[in-house]
Write an enzyme that holds these catalytic residues in place. Structure first.
Site, PDB file in Angstrom:
ATOM      1  N   TYR A  98       0.593  -1.203   0.000  1.00 56.58           N
ATOM      2  CA  TYR A  98      -0.154  -0.100   0.085  1.00 56.58           C
ATOM      3  C   TYR A  98       0.931   1.354  -0.149  1.00 56.58           C
ATOM      4  O   TYR A  98       2.079   0.999   0.681  1.00 56.58           O
ATOM      5  CB  TYR A  98      -0.893   0.047   1.295  1.00 56.58           C
ATOM      6  CG  TYR A  98      -1.734  -1.097   1.326  1.00 56.58           C
ATOM      7  CD1 TYR A  98      -3.046  -1.105   0.910  1.00 56.58           C
ATOM      8  CD2 TYR A  98      -1.516  -2.056   2.520  1.00 56.58           C
ATOM      9  CE1 TYR A  98      -4.088  -1.731   1.182  1.00 56.58           C
ATOM     10  CE2 TYR A  98      -2.552  -2.899   2.699  1.00 56.58           C
ATOM     11  CZ  TYR A  98      -3.799  -2.944   2.014  1.00 56.58           C
ATOM     12  OH  TYR A  98      -4.839  -3.929   2.323  1.00 56.58           O
ATOM     13  N   GLY A 119      -4.760  -2.248   7.170  1.00 56.60           N
ATOM     14  CA  GLY A 119      -4.963  -3.071   5.688  1.00 56.60           C
ATOM     15  C   GLY A 119      -4.170  -4.356   5.743  1.00 56.60           C
ATOM     16  O   GLY A 119      -3.021  -4.567   6.323  1.00 56.60           O
ATOM     17  N   CYS A 120      -4.850  -5.400   5.473  1.00 55.56           N
ATOM     18  CA  CYS A 120      -4.041  -6.821   5.409  1.00 55.56           C
ATOM     19  C   CYS A 120      -4.133  -7.082   4.114  1.00 55.56           C
ATOM     20  O   CYS A 120      -4.690  -6.586   3.187  1.00 55.56           O
ATOM     21  CB  CYS A 120      -4.774  -7.691   6.749  1.00 55.56           C
ATOM     22  SG  CYS A 120      -6.568  -8.204   6.239  1.00 55.56           S
ATOM     23  N   GLN A 121      -4.221  -8.463   3.851  1.00 56.02           N
ATOM     24  CA  GLN A 121      -4.165  -8.950   2.226  1.00 56.02           C
ATOM     25  C   GLN A 121      -5.825  -9.302   2.062  1.00 56.02           C
ATOM     26  O   GLN A 121      -6.017  -8.934   0.968  1.00 56.02           O
ATOM     27  CB  GLN A 121      -3.566 -10.384   2.472  1.00 56.02           C
ATOM     28  CG  GLN A 121      -3.437 -10.790   0.769  1.00 56.02           C
ATOM     29  CD  GLN A 121      -2.604 -10.033  -0.070  1.00 56.02           C
ATOM     30  OE1 GLN A 121      -1.753  -9.151   0.455  1.00 56.02           O
ATOM     31  NE2 GLN A 121      -2.728 -10.324  -1.383  1.00 56.02           N
ATOM     32  N   TYR A 151      -5.854  -5.940   0.865  1.00 54.41           N
ATOM     33  CA  TYR A 151      -5.004  -5.501  -0.390  1.00 54.41           C
ATOM     34  C   TYR A 151      -5.631  -5.957  -1.366  1.00 54.41           C
ATOM     35  O   TYR A 151      -5.833  -5.272  -2.678  1.00 54.41           O
ATOM     36  CB  TYR A 151      -3.606  -6.043  -0.194  1.00 54.41           C
ATOM     37  CG  TYR A 151      -2.833  -5.468  -1.151  1.00 54.41           C
ATOM     38  CD1 TYR A 151      -2.093  -4.229  -0.921  1.00 54.41           C
ATOM     39  CD2 TYR A 151      -2.507  -6.241  -2.437  1.00 54.41           C
ATOM     40  CE1 TYR A 151      -1.075  -3.894  -1.948  1.00 54.41           C
ATOM     41  CE2 TYR A 151      -1.685  -5.836  -3.299  1.00 54.41           C
ATOM     42  CZ  TYR A 151      -0.921  -4.672  -3.199  1.00 54.41           C
ATOM     43  OH  TYR A 151      -0.185  -4.118  -4.142  1.00 54.41           O
TER      44      TYR A 151
END
Lengths: 552, 552
Positions: free
Chosen positions: A485, A512-514, A540
């Protein structure tokens, strides 16, 4: 009782068969302008591509078979020129002989379908410019491909037909340019969901041009030339116009039958037009959309078949009602499937409707079972009532199943808070113990109950770094593998509890994670420690799709 | 708040994770007797077969990962010896050190699972006799196979584990004898639905012996010998006991927690036991069955996971309720899938419930699309209210989808008369315009509305030729290809209207076609001409399955 049916495909054919099953002594006449009745419209692209090798297998029933099985008088190449409601007649032209005659009826069914939209572009009447709606259209395309040794085709419009023919021609080794005026193909889904599709299309060598219109077609010495809105001109061997279809309501309109705002024939839930003895079904009619309750055009085979059955019931004085359309649809594009039901976010916005959305990503079967592939699911719902407004899903496998499950849930009036309770088939070759639909339901329930706070990828794009801080909680390995990011503080999830000091207390923290799953765990930790925070729905994967959709 | 969870697989693991997400400051301790927590129980057969090559991929989360991600204290090889509800303690034995200690709790969750049923058969304690429930069981089986070069295995019990291990071992090239005491494998479905499964099993070279029990296991010079209730004795290299499981409720019972009639722990919809601070979930508990409303044992992963989440909610004072079980299940057996939801006909009969059934057969995708394979669907419903009571489906592809659609419909309280209105994804690679579920709904609606009259294959078997006449309406080609009904008058459907004279007016006419579809057309013709007639539901396909099931 004499029933005359105008149009013998899908809705017309199924009405005819149902009518006979309801009444052995009704006179049933089917008048079909084309050469075939009851053919597999939806199979046409697949015969062009060679997936369905036998042309014959597209012809589901011949007039002779209708006669033998159902004692139905099917007349192909008979065009209805006009309808006379007062006289209860139709005027028919036998296209083979030119003879014009009058046919009487007690009940009339209009199953006239829809016609391809052909905009008035210079050159669209040139030989080599096609549309695809009938067996004859298909035959003409196949003949042209064979005769002209077509090596390049230009397809205009990225809807179902455009996409399916794109796949078909590519599989035949023909290079394809696909033109789409809008920012995305497959209009029923939202742009970020279509972005996986754009990638799949391009990976298969198709020259996909979004925001590009056809301006002109011209004949050249060795084929055709297409001029595009971008200013480019391309040499091509054939052009397929697949912009969309418009209801064939001319007969109805000329007979004084009321039509709707969208140009389709207006019908009530009995499939009855403004004349009580005249019914209409299929692509030619407007039916209420389940989400907005407004009349909509829905040129799909499933609803047409159901409507045909319902019209037959009512023509024979049985009560049966059409219950509105969700627009449930799916398209296979190379190895990807993409499907949807209900309203899209674009439509909800256009209607000013109240909605929230969640994104989840997960495997089609147990993630440890061989062949597992990822799916992405977007669920749109009313954040107050929990009503399911719409769903969109893409992936290599299992997309049809998840959309079907959600389509049933939506039609049954279930709330998103019911979805986690659905008890679906589970064994490792078929699913996870928690289906992606269950998971979407849990996330949506958390949103509704206030157990989570989510943000969306658009907010990451427009983030105000003065007041917000994006924390990327993925592992360094993931960052390297998938990408980063922009402007994010990286603290892996499992180290977060010991790094709370490094987080700003004066800013809202966006996590934010995957895929959005671990971010929720982190959110709960941060909330417990007094931080203001929200988790990026879909992580993401969704963020990247949104950014790609913005940059087409 | 201190939460102690006994058992760290499925329900226990999901309760622990959910509890942490709800409360960052709760103390959460998981006590697991075995060596692993959160492992993929359902994946064990697939690692034995080699489909899942990596053992590691079955271990979903380690204790270290639970600590890092969720700050949960997971102790493996710690066995809870007793529960003291009054003191709010458990007595724990560390199996590694032998140490015994007391652990206090505010809320206790029992997720103790179920244990394989091992009947007291002579020799079941011999080395080489296994059950399969844990990673250690799997390891032991794999080691035995490798060390003894197992070439033949005897599996006892034709439930999920027996069937999945049968497939696994066959795929490894090991010859398998499968013993099943009952008349069919896969108990959740009815015998005639299991008969396709019996065929599939035998076609793959498995020595399937129905109505056969294991009487004795003995060690021989070169392996084992199994003695069967048939009197046969077989040489074998290993035996797997897979008769079923029983709830591990000993801890609960000894602590004075109320258990149910079936030996499972009794819980309310909050997953609370008779002690308000003690909860229980998963294979160890009884939950209400959606159809009969009676407590039932349901050792399945999906419900266990959902119950874990619900128990965590309630332990942390959030209201959340389990909504009962449908027993939705599926099993892959070689190239066949077979799935079900709700009640079987056997169960409905045993309960003296009012029910009717219809059978339909159809393709998983457009019949003209390559790779289309046939499915068989049995739908059980209340003929008065239309309530969906149960569904069973078998086929090579698409079975999971149809059972999921019906499981959602059943849970949502839809009637069979709603099923024809379901708007499901359609494109030729995925479905027909009329899904088999729509079709089953139409047939069931016809039954309920009196638009059709059906008979069942059992009535054909016991037909009274004095008063009844079976008419086979299939074509001569079909008769030659598929076989004939006994004692049937053959009149092809399309010739029937001109052969009405040859039908007896003094008898009830039973109509047989191949799948039950055309028979309905004929029924309507005959009824219109004053005949008393009924159509055989599911046609020849169902009749043959029923006859096969009668002759096992």
């Amino acid at each position: 009782m004499k029933i005359v049916i105008v149009g013998g495909v899908a809705g017309g054919a199924s009405a005819a068969a149902r009518a006979r099953r309801l009444s052995e002594d009704a006179d049933i006449v089917v008048l079909e302008r084309g050469e075939y009745v009851s053919f597999a419209n939806c199979g046409l692209p697949y015969h062009i591509g060679g997936t369905i090798p036998l042309r014959q297998s597209l012809i589901l029933k011949t007039p002779q078979e209708f006669k033998a099985r159902f004692n139905i008088d099917v007349r192909v190449r008979h065009e209805v020129m006009s309808v006379e409601p007062a006289q209860k007649t139709v005027t028919v032209k036998n296209l083979a002989t030119g003879e014009i005659y009058t046919e009487t009826w007690d009940r009339l069914l209009l199953s006239t379908g829809a016609a391809p939209v052909i905009p008035p572009i210079p050159g669209v009447a040139e030989p080599g410019v096609f549309s695809l709606r009938s067996i004859s259209d298909m035959d003409a395309i196949l003949a042209w491909i064979a005769e002209r040794s077509v090596s390049h085709a230009t397809l205009v419009g990225g809807g179902f037909i455009g996409l399916e023919v794109m796949e078909a021609l590519t599989e035949r080794g023909i290079r394809v340019t696909l033109l789409e005026m809008g920012e995305q193909v497959m209009a029923p889904v939202d742009p970020e969901m279509a972005s996986a599709l754009h990638q799949e299309i391009r990976e298969h060598g198709v020259d996909l041009r979004l925001k590009t219109a056809l301006k002109q077609v011209s004949r050249t010495a060795d084929g055709l030339s297409v001029e595009l809105s971008s200013g480019d001109a391309l040499r091509t061997d054939m052009v397929l116009m697949a912009i969309g279809v418009k209801p064939e309501s001319r007969l109805a309109v000329e007979a004084g039958i009321v039509s709707g705002k969208r140009g389709g024939i207006q019908v009530n839930a009995n499939m009855q037009t403004s004349f009580p003895d005249i019914y209409a079904v299929g692509d030619a009619v407007e039916t209420p959309d389940l989400v907005f309750g407004e009349p909509a055009l829905l040129p799909l085979a499933g609803p047409a078949n159901r409507q045909g059955r319902i019209a037959a019931d009512n023509m024979l004085d049985r009560h049966s009602q059409y219950r509105g359309s969700q627009g449930t649809a799916i398209c296979k594009v190379f190895s990807l499937s993409i499907g949807s039901c209900g309203a899209s976010e674009k439509q909800l916005k256009a209607h000013g409707a109240r909605y929230e959305k969640v994104y989840v990503h997960g495997a089609d079967r147990a993630s440890y079972y061989p062949g597992a592939t990822m799916m992405s699911l977007k669920l749109l719902f009313d954040p107050i009532s929990g009503a399911i407004l719409g769903a969109q899903c893409s992936g290599k496998n299992g997309v049809d199943k998840r959309i079907d499950v959600l389509a049933v849930a939506q039609r049954a009036g279930l709330s998103v808070t019911d979805l986690e309770h659905l008890e679906l088939t589970y064994a490792p070759p078929f699913n996870s113990a928690r289906d992606l639909v269950n998971q979407a339901g849990m996330v949506a329930s958390n949103v509704i109950n206030g157990d989570t706070a989510i943000c969306h990828a658009g907010e990451i794009v427009t983030m105000d770094t003065e007041r917000q801080c994006l924390v990327d909680i993925r592992s360094p390995g993931e960052l390297a593998q998938f990408g980063e990011y922009p402007n994010a503080l990286a603290i892996p999830v499992d180290e977060l509890r010991s790094h709370l000091d490094s987080l700003p207390r004066d800013k809202e923290i966006l996590i934010g994670c995957q895929s959005g799953l671990r971010g929720h765990v982190v959110l709960r930790i941060l909330q417990a420690h007094g931080f203001r925070a929200r988790n990026l729905s879909g992580g993401y994967k969704t963020w990247r799709a949104v950014v790609q959709a913005m940059n087409v």
